[in-house]
Design an enzyme around this catalytic site. Structure first.
Site, PDB file in Angstrom:
ATOM      1  N   ASP A 130       0.806  -1.214   0.000  1.00 34.59           N
ATOM      2  CA  ASP A 130       0.000   0.000   0.000  1.00 34.59           C
ATOM      3  C   ASP A 130       0.846   1.275   0.000  1.00 34.59           C
ATOM      4  O   ASP A 130       1.996   1.285   0.425  1.00 34.59           O
ATOM      5  CB  ASP A 130      -0.935   0.017   1.209  1.00 34.59           C
ATOM      6  CG  ASP A 130      -0.175  -0.043   2.533  1.00 34.59           C
ATOM      7  OD1 ASP A 130       0.735  -0.881   2.634  1.00 34.59           O
ATOM      8  OD2 ASP A 130      -0.493   0.733   3.447  1.00 34.59           O
ATOM      9  N   GLU A 131       0.267   2.330  -0.494  1.00 38.61           N
ATOM     10  CA  GLU A 131       0.743   3.703  -0.372  1.00 38.61           C
ATOM     11  C   GLU A 131       2.151   3.927  -0.915  1.00 38.61           C
ATOM     12  O   GLU A 131       2.922   4.717  -0.375  1.00 38.61           O
ATOM     13  CB  GLU A 131       0.643   4.170   1.077  1.00 38.61           C
ATOM     14  CG  GLU A 131      -0.799   4.212   1.563  1.00 38.61           C
ATOM     15  CD  GLU A 131      -0.966   4.758   2.963  1.00 38.61           C
ATOM     16  OE1 GLU A 131      -0.039   4.593   3.781  1.00 38.61           O
ATOM     17  OE2 GLU A 131      -2.029   5.339   3.253  1.00 38.61           O
TER      18      GLU A 131
END
Length: 579
Positions: A121-122
């Protein structure tokens, strides 16, 4: 996630032997440990460690390109040194070494490594997103766009897309997992976005769905199902435990996705019919939502997950307070589909005006659950030394000076003081305190070792009527602080959005639906006469536990708990000393 700071005085990592012992300890208790090593983002500890190793003469596992001049700002406001550069051969060697070492520890413990959480993620420059228009365009660069290693890879491989570098890394890591005989990879949804299951080599690929309902997670759910992924519901507006329990300035926690995630809100979450939650809750700003079920077959939900992110948590006691008792509500929902959970029905719309969810049955179910918590399960937690959150009491004083109070958790001790806390009395029922008085109240656990925050009640809002959102902190002020009038509060309510099944003698209170202290609740999980049971047929709704997928309850960043029907699993967020 952000480390222990510069003054850590104790070991801040698991040794190899620690992890092996944890595996064995968990196995003896029917618990499965699922290791997660988040990458390419959220990997600053690994990147900085391997950079120090490189500067000492060994760049075999270097994770950043020293010639990369890309400007990048992460969600946690770090630069590119918190993200592994996927274009480096040394990054691949690092993952091969990491996975091999973790697998070897499982082998040494005699416990196969079947599932591995990749993270994913991210991995982005947040300046490329909305809300940063005032920043110079020179700072809005794709991650690693100025990395010579990535530029060379783009020249040598026309299929390489710098804008989908997280996808490239997910596929690369997945191949390493498959080569090591690991059958399942788990990842956060944005790490696998724009890919499909057939691009991966492991037998199973599962994604944590962490979009908010009001920002369109129903469409993300449909996309993930269409892409062939197993789905783990991890929605922050219901299942993040680093958010406040109540709308109150004295409640700790973030609020970017939800202003509050109360025990009731977690309990009432319907994981297999996401649109339904638009009828039983409001968005972050207290506004009603309208969500329509997509015209697709019901997605196969692999499980649900609760998260306790720890960047604002500094002690074990703070962690326990944020996680308990909310994690018990997640366990209940993951284990057992309640009778009030509606079937997935394409084209059906839910909002604050619809009346499709049987709220009386929801209220009855919650009443039994929260009574079991308050009258039995909290006693067990206290005995185990778990410093769970004790909810503050709700109270009102009528015009004749009679104080009425109750608690979200039945059987919780309530104390009151009419002299600003110098002396305390046990509240056992409506009591005269005198007209015009301000009364200080506090709840306590069974043996008094745990206490709630202090609240103050007066006559200011004693005649207020409930508005359907149960603004339970009306007429309550913070200790020594200004009065907090919350009876409009944009429709959020100040404590919890409890079901309206009674008003406890007509007075404002924190949870009117829990005046019945029925502690005989049995939903087919762990509420059967005080004993833990794996009975999968007996429950309040007369239905079977969830069967489309193994229902998971996960949390991250400390040692966290997962529950499947008939077995318990633990996910441990770890950084091991491997190299």
């Amino acid at each position: 996630q952000l480390g222990s700071g510069p003054y850590a005085k104790e070991q801040q990592f698991y040794t190899r032997q620690d992890y092996i012992e944890l595996l064995k300890y968990a196995e003896e208790r029917n618990v499965k440990i699922l290791p997660e090593f988040n990458m390419p983002a959220h990997a600053r500890a690994a990147v900085i460690s391997m950079e120090a190793r490189a500067k000492n003469g060994d760049d075999s596992y270097r994770l950043t390109d020293p010639e990369d001049e890309t400007f990048l700002l992460t969600v946690q406001f770090y630069d590119r040194t918190s993200i592994i550069n996927p274009c480096l051969d040394s990054s691949v060697r690092f993952v091969e070494k990491l996975v091999g070492e973790v697998k070897q520890m499982h082998d040494d413990a005699g416990i196969p490594l079947e599932s591995y959480h990749f993270g994913g993620d991210e991995a982005k420059n947040i300046l490329l997103g909305a809300g940063y228009s005032s920043y110079s365009d020179e700072l809005k660069e794709q991650p690693f766009s100025k990395s010579p290693s990535c530029q060379a890879k783009r020249l040598n491989d026309p299929s390489f897309d710098i804008e989908k570098i997280a996808n490239y890394w997910a596929i690369t890591v997945n191949k390493i997992l498959a080569q090591n005989g690991i059958s399942e990879m788990v990842a956060w949804q944005d790490g696998l976005r724009s890919t499909t299951k057939d691009q991966y080599e492991t037998e199973s690929v599962a994604v944590n769905l962490w979009g908010t309902l009001y920002w369109g997670s129903i469409a993300e759910l449909a996309d993930a199902a269409d892409d062939g992924f197993e789905i783990i519901m991890s929605n922050p507006d219901y299942l993040y435990f680093d958010f406040p329990y109540e709308v109150n300035p004295e409640e700790r926690g973030y609020y970017w996705a939800a202003r509050q995630n109360s025990v009731y809100k977690v309990f009432s979450f319907a994981p297999e019919n996401l649109a339904q939650n638009a009828e039983t809750s409001v968005d972050r700003d207290g506004n009603e939502m309208s969500v329509t079920t997509p015209s697709i077959p019901q997605p196969r939900i692999h499980g649900m997950q609760g998260q306790t992110w720890s960047e604002t948590i500094r002690t074990d006691d703070q962690y326990y307070e944020m996680a308990f008792p909310r994690v018990l509500a997640v366990a209940e929902r993951a284990w057992h589909r309640a009778i009030w959970e509606m079937n997935w029905s394409p084209g059906v719309t839910y909002n604050g005006e619809t009346d499709l969810v049987p709220k009386d049955e929801l209220a009855t179910d919650y009443n039994g659950f929260v009574s079991a918590l308050g009258c039995r399960e909290m006693l067990k937690l206290e005995y185990l030394g778990i410093k769970y959150r004790v909810p503050p009491p709700g109270a009102s004083i009528d015009a004749s000076g009679v104080l009425t109070a109750n608690s979200e958790l039945p059987c919780t001790v309530i104390m009151y003081s009419i002299d600003e806390g110098r002396t305390w009395s046990l509240f056992s029922g409506p009591v005269g305190v005198g007209s015009g008085k301000a009364v200080t109240l506090q709840s306590a656990s069974f043996n008094g070792s745990l206490k709630s925050r202090v609240v103050v009640a007066d006559e200011e809002c004693s005649d207020c009527e409930h508005d359907g959102n149960f603004n339970m902190d009306s007429s309550i002020t913070t200790n020594g602080g200004p009065s907090i009038a919350t009876n409009d509060n944009n429709g959020i309510g100040s404590a919890n959005d409890f079901p309206s099944t009674g008003d406890n003698n007509g007075n404002l209170n924190r949870n009117p639906s829990t005046t019945m202290s029925d502690s005989s609740y049995n939903s087919g999980s762990s509420y059967n006469n005080g004993d833990v049971t794996t009975d999968q047929t007996s429950n309040t709704g007369g239905e079977n536990p969830r069967t489309p997928g193994d229902s998971q309850v996960m949390m991250r960043n400390q040692a966290h708990v997962l529950l499947f029907p008939g077995r318990v699993i633990c996910l441990v967020g770890i950084l091991l000393s491997l190299l």
